[in-house]
Scaffold this motif. Sequence first.
Motif, mmCIF file in Angstrom:
data_model
loop_
_atom_site.group_PDB
_atom_site.id
_atom_site.type_symbol
_atom_site.label_atom_id
_atom_site.label_comp_id
_atom_site.label_asym_id
_atom_site.label_seq_id
_atom_site.Cartn_x
_atom_site.Cartn_y
_atom_site.Cartn_z
ATOM 1 N N ARG A 112 0.819 -1.213 0.000
ATOM 2 C CA ARG A 112 0.000 0.000 0.000
ATOM 3 C C ARG A 112 0.852 1.262 0.000
ATOM 4 N N GLU A 113 2.176 1.114 0.128
ATOM 5 C CA GLU A 113 3.100 2.245 0.049
ATOM 6 C C GLU A 113 3.629 2.461 -1.358
ATOM 7 N N GLY A 114 3.370 1.527 -2.269
ATOM 8 C CA GLY A 114 3.860 1.645 -3.628
ATOM 9 C C GLY A 114 4.286 0.294 -4.173
ATOM 10 N N ILE A 115 5.032 0.310 -5.256
ATOM 11 C CA ILE A 115 5.491 -0.906 -5.919
ATOM 12 C C ILE A 115 7.006 -0.838 -6.028
ATOM 13 N N GLY A 116 7.687 -1.830 -5.485
ATOM 14 C CA GLY A 116 9.144 -1.856 -5.510
ATOM 15 C C GLY A 116 9.663 -3.147 -6.105
ATOM 16 N N GLU A 117 10.730 -3.051 -6.886
ATOM 17 C CA GLU A 117 11.310 -4.245 -7.487
ATOM 18 C C GLU A 117 12.786 -4.341 -7.151
ATOM 19 N N THR A 118 13.209 -5.575 -6.870
ATOM 20 C CA THR A 118 14.622 -5.898 -6.745
ATOM 21 C C THR A 118 14.988 -6.849 -7.874
#
Length: 657
Positions: A112-118
């Motif tokens: 719910r804070e955003g979309i992050g990718e590693t």
Amino acid sequence: MPKTEELNGTGFPSRQPLLHRLTAAVAAPYQLWLGDDGQLRQLGAQGAYLGDTRILSCAVLTVDGAEPEAVSVRVRPAADGQLIEARFIFRGTGSTVLSPPCQLTRSVLVSREGIGETISIESALPTELTVDLGLELAADLAGMDAVRGGAVTAPLRPGSTAGTYRWSTSDGVESTLALSSPAADSSATSSTATDKATAAVVHSVTLQPHGTAEFRWHLTGMDPLSPVSAAPTWQAPKLTAGTEPRLVALAAQSSSDLAGLRLALRASTGKRHLEAAGPRAAFLAAGAPWYFTLFGRDSLWAARLLLSRDLSLASGTLRTLAAFQGSASDPATAEQPGKIPHELRRGSFSIPSENQGKGLHLPPLYYGTVDATPLWVCLLHDAWRAGLPHEEVESLLDSCEAALEWMVEYGDSDGDGFLEYMDPTGTGLANQGWKDSADAVRWPDGTLAAGPIALCEVQAYAYEAAMGGSALLTAFGRSASRWRAWGTDLQRRFREKFWCADAAGRFPAIALDADKRPVSSAASNMGHLLGTGLLNAAESRAVAERLTAPDLFTGFGIRTLSQTNAGYWPLSYHCGSVWSHDTAIIVAGLRKDGHASTAHRIASGLLDAAEAFHYRLPELFGGYSRRQAPAPVPYPMSCFPQAWAAAAAAPLLDALA
């Protein structure tokens, strides 16, 4: 919003995008839809979304200028959202064997804070390896109606500073993607190029022998016009399943999906609505991708199916919808005094027609539903019985009385004692029950019934609302005799008007048409009468038997329309498919009316279907029988996760425990 481009010369956009081969993860207000290979391409419904806006439309990974080869893609719950993990093989120039020089993993967390990718790369070589990791990025900030309508929307040119890309529109929508440099056992140089509206990011990475490296990006969005945001608490409705492995898997996946769909109102909806709903009122978005917002019917049914597990969800849903309860008559929005709304969006929602019709054009706050108002009363009554605090119930009694008044004064537009609907605008929903496609109500010969339409299940909801509302109001010292008498009379009228028969037995017709003739088609709608009190024991038994006849029961679930109907097709949206929530509501009604063995049989079939869909119950699937197809056939445009499909796990667990 950005300008859309036509795909052909017809003057109309392309067809609605297919969803069945995409991979989805949700954590309201964000959702992410990738291809089945884990890449995000400028194609169809693929994209990262904030509410009703696509904030990223491309994120394609390359190695030395070529796409790596996908090995596996999976979705799993994470501590604060859902995680898509995609693994790739890169064999390198001249390599023909399977043993790869390196392996890549894309781990995309939607929270719910955003979309992050590693993005991780691991070398299998005993020597140094230098590769160029590329990432192509684009955002079109397209509206959900444009995406659903199949329109192609041109990417916007980003602004770029120090590894951060920003896209924006004139109405305040912003998308921000921040890149991190490679780290771990590598040396790296980075370069960035922007060609027109597509950003190309290249990291040149030198991996040490058997070394690893990774880099990250994080995406956030802002939409000042969005009426919804993440719910203030992240706790999901509790679904428990004992020890049976399939039930445990269904409970876990459904719980994760329900957590990802939890929403609350934003300040942009207005102070009056926020104060009426309360600052912590949570409800479920109807579903992804198209319905990621408040929907009266869907949110109510989901809360009702989950009531034994989560009383707070019922409370938040009731208060939020009551905050928008109609107070005036407006044909353009279908608002009427006491009416509960159908849907709430950031702006108008429009899909052009491919024929000569006007197409669909819905205002931001739209009231075109005939069943949300009685269902609201039913949920309030059920929540009161389940222990909703006295003061909360009492604060909603005025809304309860207004909803009951709507049923009699407005829902029954012609005074015949039944609730019916008709869209006077030509641009709203032609059908306004849960089967709201234009072709959903058919005669046995396949022809469409003419409106106004009085659906059988809506009469059952209205009866249950009248009787339950009467009990509730009486308990709080308010007058209720009018509603009790009206409900009793409705039961008598229904028995006189709706019952019909075919070769398989007696059953309630799907609806009455404009001439008050019973539209004598056998459909799943009759199953919603079970457990409402509208039917006597013999009638309930007749419905249970009719539903399990082979023309309706596929072995996986209940068809929306009988195979004997000339309009039947197994991949029709509402005329032959199987809907997860529809079958689950029938299971719950069967159990309530004492048909436990029949409920168990149908629930077992739907559990088999859930297993085939990796325990994420879809919105709907094909109405093929087990003889025709040993495994359930996907409906290509079925949404997932869907609130009432995920909530369907609760009655299944109850029936199969």
